[in-house]
Design a protein around this motif. Structure first.
Motif, short mmCIF file in Angstrom:
data_model
loop_
_atom_site.label_atom_id
_atom_site.label_comp_id
_atom_site.label_asym_id
_atom_site.label_seq_id
_atom_site.Cartn_x
_atom_site.Cartn_y
_atom_site.Cartn_z
N TYR A 52 0.82 -1.21 0.00
CA TYR A 52 0.00 0.00 0.00
C TYR A 52 0.86 1.26 0.00
O TYR A 52 0.57 2.23 -0.71
N ALA B 213 2.18 1.79 -3.45
CA ALA B 213 1.09 2.12 -4.38
C ALA B 213 0.62 3.55 -4.19
O ALA B 213 0.34 4.26 -5.16
N PHE B 214 0.53 4.01 -2.95
CA PHE B 214 0.08 5.38 -2.67
C PHE B 214 1.06 6.40 -3.25
O PHE B 214 0.64 7.41 -3.83
N ARG C 202 3.32 5.83 -5.66
CA ARG C 202 3.35 5.68 -7.12
C ARG C 202 2.16 6.36 -7.78
O ARG C 202 2.26 6.89 -8.89
N SER C 203 1.01 6.34 -7.10
CA SER C 203 -0.21 6.93 -7.66
C SER C 203 -0.37 8.40 -7.29
O SER C 203 -1.41 9.00 -7.59
N ILE D 195 -0.98 9.67 -4.51
CA ILE D 195 -2.02 9.86 -3.50
C ILE D 195 -1.46 10.66 -2.32
O ILE D 195 -2.13 11.49 -1.72
N GLY E 123 -0.39 -4.81 -8.47
CA GLY E 123 -1.41 -3.93 -9.01
C GLY E 123 -2.58 -4.66 -9.64
O GLY E 123 -3.39 -4.05 -10.34
N THR F 156 -10.68 5.01 -3.51
CA THR F 156 -9.53 5.54 -4.26
C THR F 156 -8.23 4.94 -3.76
O THR F 156 -7.35 4.56 -4.56
N LEU F 157 -8.07 4.86 -2.44
CA LEU F 157 -6.85 4.30 -1.86
C LEU F 157 -6.67 2.83 -2.25
O LEU F 157 -5.59 2.41 -2.67
N GLU G 132 -7.96 1.16 -4.71
CA GLU G 132 -7.82 0.90 -6.14
C GLU G 132 -6.41 1.22 -6.66
O GLU G 132 -6.12 0.94 -7.83
N THR G 133 -5.55 1.73 -5.83
CA THR G 133 -4.15 1.90 -6.25
C THR G 133 -3.46 0.55 -6.38
O THR G 133 -2.39 0.45 -6.98
N THR G 134 -4.07 -0.53 -5.83
CA THR G 134 -3.48 -1.87 -5.92
C THR G 134 -4.30 -2.80 -6.80
O THR G 134 -4.07 -4.01 -6.80
#
Length: 269
Positions: A15, A18-19, A21-22, A24, A124, A146-147, A149-151
Motif C-alpha cells: 500500500y 502504491a500510494f 506511485r499513484s 495519493i 497492481g 480511491t486508496l 484501487e491503487t493496488t
C-alpha cells in the motif's frame, strides 16, 4: 492527506508503494510503523516513507491509519493506540477476521473501515472488498475506494458478514489457482515433459484463458463447450472431473474456508 500504516509487512509495504506511485500522498506525509529492525532497514533503503519503531503521539497528526498487522498481534497494540487516536481519524483495517464492532470496542473509536485484499495487490492486480461503519460518509467511502484501487480493483460491500465469503473466494483464492496449476504441471511431467516446458504451457494457458473470460460476453458454460469437442480430449478430462465430483468438492472447500473465517472472527471478539 497524511497516511500512517501500522505494519511494514508485505501488504503494508504494498500500500505504501502504491500510494506514492499513484501520487495519493507524498513520501513525507506517509509513515510506516514497523517494530522489526531488519524490515525497517529494508524500507529505509527503499525510501518509501518515514519510519518509526513504535506508536507515539505523532500518530495523531495523520488523517488515515491503516492497520496492517497480523490479527493475533493487534490486541497488544491497542493500549498505545487508544492513547493517541483522535475522533476525526479514519482507520482502515486489513486484518482478517476482526470485525468492525470488535475494533470499535477495543479502540473506543467509531470511524472504522474493514477491507480484505489479496496478494496480487503487490503487482497492481489485486481485488479488495471493503465495508464501512454505519456512520461513514459518502466522501469517506470514496476516499477508501480511491486508496484501495491503487493496488487493483475495489468493491464496496454493504453487508460486513459477506467479508468472510470474500476471504474464502478472493482472499484465499490465489492459493487455489496455484494448487490447480501445480497439479497440471505435475500431469505434464508424468506424461513425459520437462518441468519448465510443462510450466510454460500451463501458465500461458491460464493467462490466455483469463483474457478470454475478461473479454468475452459468453457464459462460462459456453466457453467450456467451445473448447470441448464431442468425443474429444477435453470432454474426456471434463467427464473425469464430473465422475470425481471435482466441481462440488471445490464448492465445499470454499465453504470450509468461509467457515474458518467466521471462526476466526469469533475468536478475535
Amino acid at each position: 492527506m497524511r497516511i500512517a500504516i501500522l505494519g511494514g509487512g508485505n501488504m503494508g509495504t504494498t500500500y505504501a508503494k502504491a500510494f506514492v506511485r499513484s501520487n495519493i500522498v507524498k513520501t513525507g506525509d506517509l509513515l510506516i510503523i514497523e517494530k522489526h529492525p531488519e524490515k525497517r532497514k529494508s524500507l529505509r533503503e527503499e525510501g518509501v516513507a518515514d519510519l518509526k519503531e513504535e506508536i507515539n503521539e505523532s500518530l495523531s497528526t495523520y488523517d488515515i491509519l491503516i492497520v496492517a498487522v497480523k490479527p493475533q498481534d493487534f490486541k497488544s497494540l491497542v493500549p498505545d493506540l487508544v492513547k493517541v487516536l483522535k475522533p476525526s481519524q479514519l482507520i482502515i483495517s486489513i486484518m482478517a477476521g476482526i470485525t468492525i464492532s470488535t475494533i470499535q470496542t477495543l479502540l473506543k473509536h467509531d470511524k472504522i473501515v474493514r477491507a480484505m485484499p489479496n496478494t496480487p495487490a503487490q503487482l497492481g492486480f489485486g481485488i479488495t472488498a471493503f465495508t464501512v461503519c454505519k456512520d461513514a460518509s459518502l466522501d469517506q467511502i470514496s476516499i477508501v475506494d480511491t486508496l484501495l484501487e491503487t493496488t487493483g480493483k475495489a468493491i464496496f460491500m454493504k453487508d460486513e458478514e459477506l467479508l468472510d465469503a470474500v476471504t474464502a473466494l478472493s482472499g484465499s483464492g490465489p492459493a487455489y489457482y496455484y494448487y490447480f496449476v501445480k497439479h497440471m504441471i505435475e500431469a505434464g511431467k508424468q506424461m513425459g515433459m520437462e518441468e519448465p516446458v510443462a510450466a510454460m504451457l500451463v501458465k500461458q494457458t491460464m493467462l490466455g484463458a483469463f483474457q478470454i473470460m475478461s473479454n468475452s460476453k459468453d457464459s462460462l458454460d459456453d466457453m467450456i463447450k467451445a473448447v470441448a469437442s464431442k468425443g474429444g480430449t477435453t470432454e474426456a478430462a471434463l467427464n473425469s472431473f464430473e465422475k470425481s465430483n471435482v466441481g462440488q468438492d471445490i464448492i465445499e472447500a470454499l465453504k470450509s474456508a468461509e467457515k474458518r473465517a467466521k471462526e476466526l472472527s469469533r475468536e478475535s471478539a
